[in-house]
Design a protein around this motif. Structure first.
Motif, short mmCIF file in Angstrom:
data_model
loop_
_atom_site.label_atom_id
_atom_site.label_comp_id
_atom_site.label_asym_id
_atom_site.label_seq_id
_atom_site.Cartn_x
_atom_site.Cartn_y
_atom_site.Cartn_z
N MET A 15 0.83 -1.22 0.00
CA MET A 15 0.00 0.00 0.00
C MET A 15 0.86 1.26 0.00
O MET A 15 0.52 2.26 -0.65
CB MET A 15 -0.92 -0.03 1.23
N LEU A 35 2.01 1.67 -3.47
CA LEU A 35 0.89 2.14 -4.30
C LEU A 35 0.69 3.63 -4.13
O LEU A 35 0.48 4.37 -5.11
CB LEU A 35 -0.37 1.36 -3.94
N ASP A 36 0.75 4.12 -2.90
CA ASP A 36 0.57 5.56 -2.66
C ASP A 36 1.70 6.38 -3.28
O ASP A 36 1.47 7.45 -3.83
CB ASP A 36 0.50 5.83 -1.15
N LYS A 77 1.17 6.35 -7.26
CA LYS A 77 -0.18 6.48 -7.83
C LYS A 77 -0.23 7.42 -9.04
O LYS A 77 -1.08 7.26 -9.93
CB LYS A 77 -1.16 6.94 -6.77
N TYR A 107 -5.64 2.71 -9.86
CA TYR A 107 -5.17 2.99 -8.50
C TYR A 107 -6.28 2.73 -7.48
O TYR A 107 -6.06 2.09 -6.45
CB TYR A 107 -4.69 4.45 -8.40
N SER A 108 -7.49 3.19 -7.79
CA SER A 108 -8.60 3.04 -6.85
C SER A 108 -8.91 1.56 -6.62
O SER A 108 -9.12 1.12 -5.48
CB SER A 108 -9.85 3.75 -7.38
N ASN A 120 -6.10 -0.03 -4.56
CA ASN A 120 -6.09 0.47 -3.18
C ASN A 120 -7.18 -0.22 -2.36
O ASN A 120 -6.94 -0.68 -1.23
CB ASN A 120 -6.27 1.99 -3.18
N GLN A 127 -6.41 -2.84 0.74
CA GLN A 127 -6.90 -2.53 2.08
C GLN A 127 -7.79 -3.65 2.62
O GLN A 127 -7.70 -4.04 3.78
CB GLN A 127 -7.68 -1.21 2.07
#
Length: 956
Positions: free
Chosen positions: A265, A268-269, A272, A280-281, A284, A288
């Motif tokens: 994560m 990913l951040d 992005k 990305y959404s 994510n 999570q």
């Protein structure tokens, strides 16, 4: 009318004879060299190898052992695809000459075109022995392996090429391509380690090869099932391609499979902006969800984070979070929770220390320095912190020094100097700064302080010695290193430094031409510590002062101490040669040559000795002995050796031009790439008056810009000498003190030259108030041998000229540039008188002067007449010369003046004259000559006559 018919009857056979000779001249056989040039012109310049083959076959028939002709015959067969014939003749050429690169290259092409790859590779190997760094040959060898289908050997050969030419980008690209091809061939095999090795090799050559990273990840993941190893490759790829969506997704996917959801994560951040928004959404949300399910009840780190969130005063939870974050590399979390803790206890030594360690790990220099300043301000008495703080200041000062910021570095070290623990280190750096700034007084202060602090530290003593050398106080600097040599007898370091300083001192003395002081200094040291280096320094100084005996004495002592040392032997040879002890030089160096016959320094020194000995013998006119020494000199060093030119001159003076030609032919055969030998061969041909060959070989000379103009004129001179047609036209004007004796005469003459013969025809013309007179002439010149030639002429005249004239002379070349002449002439005058003349003459050449004396005795059997003439010509260059002449007698000195028999023939006369001739170009030359005659008409009366001649010479 009767006379004209008689003249025609005489002239007509002469013209028939000349025409016959011209036809026969066309049958002169062409030489092998000319046929070779013709073949190369047909092949290389015109691309007609059929015609080239015809010509080169004729050349080969004339010179079957000529290697150059064999090579070109093989090339013609190759171009015409007659491979068996090409292979046969080229193999002969290759065997006849050691390391015949050209023949081997043609043989390689033959075997390649006939697909005999193994033989072709053998020839490549032979050529690589001669030129081991010829990249094209290595590539050719690799391609031959590929063409024969041996990919393994081709790749192995390419690896070898890459090792030989590591900086060649084209070879590196080919190597990577072959590795990729091999990887694609085995990607579906089960040899996973081999796949790994191939793609790792690709990355070693091309670290930015994305496909190689993906194949390594695939191999570890799909073939070996090692997700951790796959993630390692993915992480390395991410550093190389931080914005590549495919690599980012690959890393996130592997982290997710390994349960590293937080890392996934976080990545990913961070990345992005390099992914599409919807991608990305989705990722994510997915991560999570997966992380929540995984960590919710199992991860102590998350449990403690929840505990700390509920109770920020819980020190145990805070310590666990920070410790775990630092250990697992969750640096963002670590910084966040450290700062949270510092808000509650801003002076916490533990939290500030952890923050300091965090920034050190992150290599964030600014935040590290700021945190250290803050920590030190709270705890200045902490010894560990004091050391860390001062070390940081020291490193920062060193950084200033490395960046050339000397003043900033100096300020920092001066502050550190006040701290007892750093005083010595700071002074060392301040010494370095002062030396860089060339502030030697300050450097001396620092050096003295360091010596007083640590008197046994020899490096500090060396610093002081270096300052003395920088300030040119050489004796004081040498005293320090001499003492260090005594104090540390087992250390080579100080002896080397002392000798190096000594060399600098001696070089400075010699640079300032203080040779006596340099020699005295080195002699003292030789007595104390004799060594090879000191002997060499001393000999150099003695040679510079031209102290021959001193240099020889030193050299003989040195060679006695170091009998097998080449440098000592060469320096002693220099001393011998300075004293012209050439025999001693040769005797000294020949044992070294026998041990190593390929040592160019030894060969050059021996060649110089033979050259100098030859020059001495040449000066004392021992030409045979001189050329023997010159040939030995050339044997040792054929390239760039003045002995090559001198041997040509010595052979000429000894009358051995043909021997010179034989010797040079042998040297050219063994060294065909040396143009200076070919130029010398051209000089020999010039001495032999074979100007065609002289011109061909002398064109190999490559003049410097300063001599280009002179060289061009010499080539024009040789070109002029190759022409076989010559026209001479002249106009003579005679004026005197009396208008009764004013005459004019015009001359036109044509000469045709052949190898050993020359034929001429011409006419002299005079016009007076009594009518015009004409004299026709034919002449013949023949070379009987290299030292004997003759001339014969017949004249037929009217009016003022003799009716008939027949004359002949024989010339003989003697030793020491002498030539003698013996001749006779018969004249039938218009008044039916007969004149018979005997002629003797001699001439010689001294440097650029040609000197000639000629005596003529004439008689009509009633009266006798004589004439003596002396002439000299000073050759300025080739066809440009100045002439001086003087004559005395009762007969004209010049046969062309026979038309004046009825004027001043019976008078005693004297004559002086001068002339100048210069070439306009390679075809045309002009000359002007003036003579002044004084005739004794009676006992008390003399008559002057003035002759001006204008001459034009045309050759084509």
């Amino acid at each position: 009318m009767k006379k004209k018919i008689q003249i025609l009857k005489f002239i007509l056979p002469v013209f028939i004879l000349l025409a016959t000779l011209e036809v026969n001249a066309q049958k002169i056989k062409t030489s092998s060299d000319s046929l070779y040039d013709i073949a190369k012109d047909w092949g290389q310049n015109r691309g007609n190898y059929v015609k080239a083959l015809e010509a080169i076959k004729l050349a080969h028939k004339k010179a079957p052992k000529d290697i150059d002709i064999q090579e070109y015959l093989g090339k013609c067969y190759l171009e015409l695809k007659q491979y068996d014939k090409a292979r046969y003749i080229l193999r002969k050429a290759a065997d006849a000459r050691l390391q015949n690169y050209t023949a081997l290259l043609y043989l390689l092409n033959v075997e390649h075109q006939t697909k005999r790859y193994s033989s072709a590779i053998c020839y490549v190997n032979e050529m690589l022995e001669q030129t081991p760094y010829e990249k094209g040959l290595w590539i050719k060898k690799m391609n031959l392996y590929k063409e024969m289908g041996n990919e393994v050997e081709a790749l192995r050969e390419l690896k070898r090429i890459k090792q030989i030419f590591p900086e060649d980008h084209d070879i590196q690209r080919d190597y990577i391509y072959m590795l990729e091809e091999e990887g694609r061939d085995i990607k579906n095999s089960e040899d996973y380690d081999k796949i790994k090795n191939i793609y790792e090799s690709i990355l070693e050559e091309d670290p930015d090869n994305k496909e190689a990273y993906l194949m390594l990840i695939k191999n570890e993941l799909e073939n070996k099932g090692d997700k951790t190893a796959a993630l390692n490759y993915a992480s390395i790829a991410l550093k190389k391609f931080p914005q590549d969506p495919q690599i980012i997704r690959k890393n996130i996917g592997l982290m997710e499979e390994l349960g590293q959801y937080n890392n996934a994560m976080t990545l990913l951040d961070d990345k992005k902006q390099h992914l599409k928004l919807n991608e990305y959404s989705e990722l994510n949300t997915y991560l999570q969800t997966r992380a929540a399910n995984y960590y919710e009840n199992t991860d102590p780190y998350l449990i403690y984070k929840r505990i700390y969130a509920e109770n920020p005063a819980n020190r145990e939870a805070l310590n666990y979070i920070i410790k775990t974050a630092l250990a697992k590399g969750y640096y963002t979390d670590a910084e966040y929770y450290i700062n949270k803790g510092l808000k509650r206890t801003p002076t916490s030594k533990d939290l500030l220390s952890k923050k300091l360690a965090l920034y050190k790990e992150l290599e964030d220099e600014n935040k590290y320095n700021k945190t250290l300043e803050e920590l030190y301000s709270y705890y200045p008495e902490d010894e560990e912190l004091q050391y860390l703080y001062q070390l940081n200041k020291f490193e920062k000062a060193k950084s200033y020094l490395e960046q050339g910021q000397l003043y900033e570095a100096k300020s920092a070290f001066l502050l550190l100097r006040t701290e007892p623990e750093w005083e010595i280190l700071a002074n060392e750096q301040l010494y370095n700064i002062a030396m860089q700034q060339e502030k030697y007084d300050k450097a001396m202060e620092y050096a003295i302080f360091l010596i007083e602090s640590f008197p046994d530290n020899s490096d500090y003593q060396l610093n002081k010695s270096n300052i003395y050398f920088k300030t040119q106080r050489y004796p004081e600097g040498l005293e320090i290193t001499r003492n260090l040599t005594k104090d540390y007898p087992d250390s080579e370091k100080y002896e080397d430094i002392h000798l190096y300083q000594l060399s600098m001192y001696v070089n400075d003395l010699m640079k300032n031409e203080e040779y006596a002081q340099a020699l005295e200094k080195v002699d003292e040291l030789i007595e104390q510590h004799p060594s090879k280096s000191l002997y060499l320094y001393s000999m150099n100084a003695a040679l510079a002062m031209e102290h021959k005996k001193k240099a020889i004495d030193l050299g003989e002592k040195a060679i006695e101490a170091y009998p097998n040392d080449k440098e000592i032997a060469l320096k002693l040879a220099d001393a011998y040669l300075l004293d012209y002890k050439t025999d001693w030089t040769i005797a000294l160096l020949e044992p070294f040559y026998e041990r190593n016959p390929y040592d160019m320094d030894i060969k050059k020194a021996i060649a110089i000795a033979y050259y100098k000995r030859g020059m001495y013998k040449k000066r004392v006119s021992l030409y045979t002995a001189a050329y023997a020494d010159f040939t030995k000199s050339v044997d040792y060093m054929p390239k760039d050796n003045p002995a090559v030119t001198e041997l040509v001159s010595a052979y000429k003076k000894a009358g051995e031009n043909l021997r010179a030609l034989t010797y040079l032919n042998g040297k050219i055969k063994s060294h065909p790439w040396l143009d200076n030998l070919k130029v010398a061969k051209g000089k020999v041909y010039e001495n032999l008056k074979e100007f065609d060959s002289a011109l061909y070989y002398q064109k190999y000379y490559k003049p410097d810009p300063a001599e280009a103009k002179e060289w061009k004129r010499h080539i024009e001179y040789l070109t002029n000498k190759t022409y076989d047609n010559q026209i001479d036209a002249s106009y003579m004007r005679f004026d005197s003190d009396s208008t009764l004796f004013v005459n004019r005469m015009a001359t036109l003459h044509y000469t045709k030259f052949y190898t050993n013969n020359a034929y001429g025809i011409g006419a002299n013309y005079v016009a007076r108030d009594r009518g015009a007179g004409v004299q026709l002439t034919i002449d013949w010149q023949h070379t009987f041998s290299p030292t004997v030639y003759g001339k014969a002429s017949y004249f037929l005249g009217t009016k003022y000229f003799p009716k008939h004239r027949l004359q002949a002379s024989i010339f003989k070349n003697l030793e020491n540039n002498w030539e003698v002449e013996l001749g006779a002439r018969y004249d039938r005058l218009q008044d039916s008188r007969n004149l018979v003349t005997g002629i003797v003459g001699a001439s010689t050449t001294v440097n650029n002067f040609w000197l000639n004396a000629r005596f003529q005795y004439l008689t009509d059997f009633d009266d006798n007449y004589t004439n003596l003439v002396v002439r000299s010509k000073y050759s300025i260059e080739n066809r440009r010369f100045v002439q001086l002449i003087a004559s005395v007698g009762t007969a004209p000195y010049d046969q062309k003046l026979a038309f004046q028999y009825d004027t001043f023939f019976d008078f005693v006369h004297t004559m002086v004259g001068a002339g100048y001739q210069w070439p306009v170009n390679k075809n045309v030359a002009f000359g002007f000559y003036g003579n002044w005659y004084n005739y004794k008409i009676s006992e008390d009366y003399f008559q002057n006559q003035y002759q001006l001649t204008m001459l034009c010479e045309i050759k084509f």
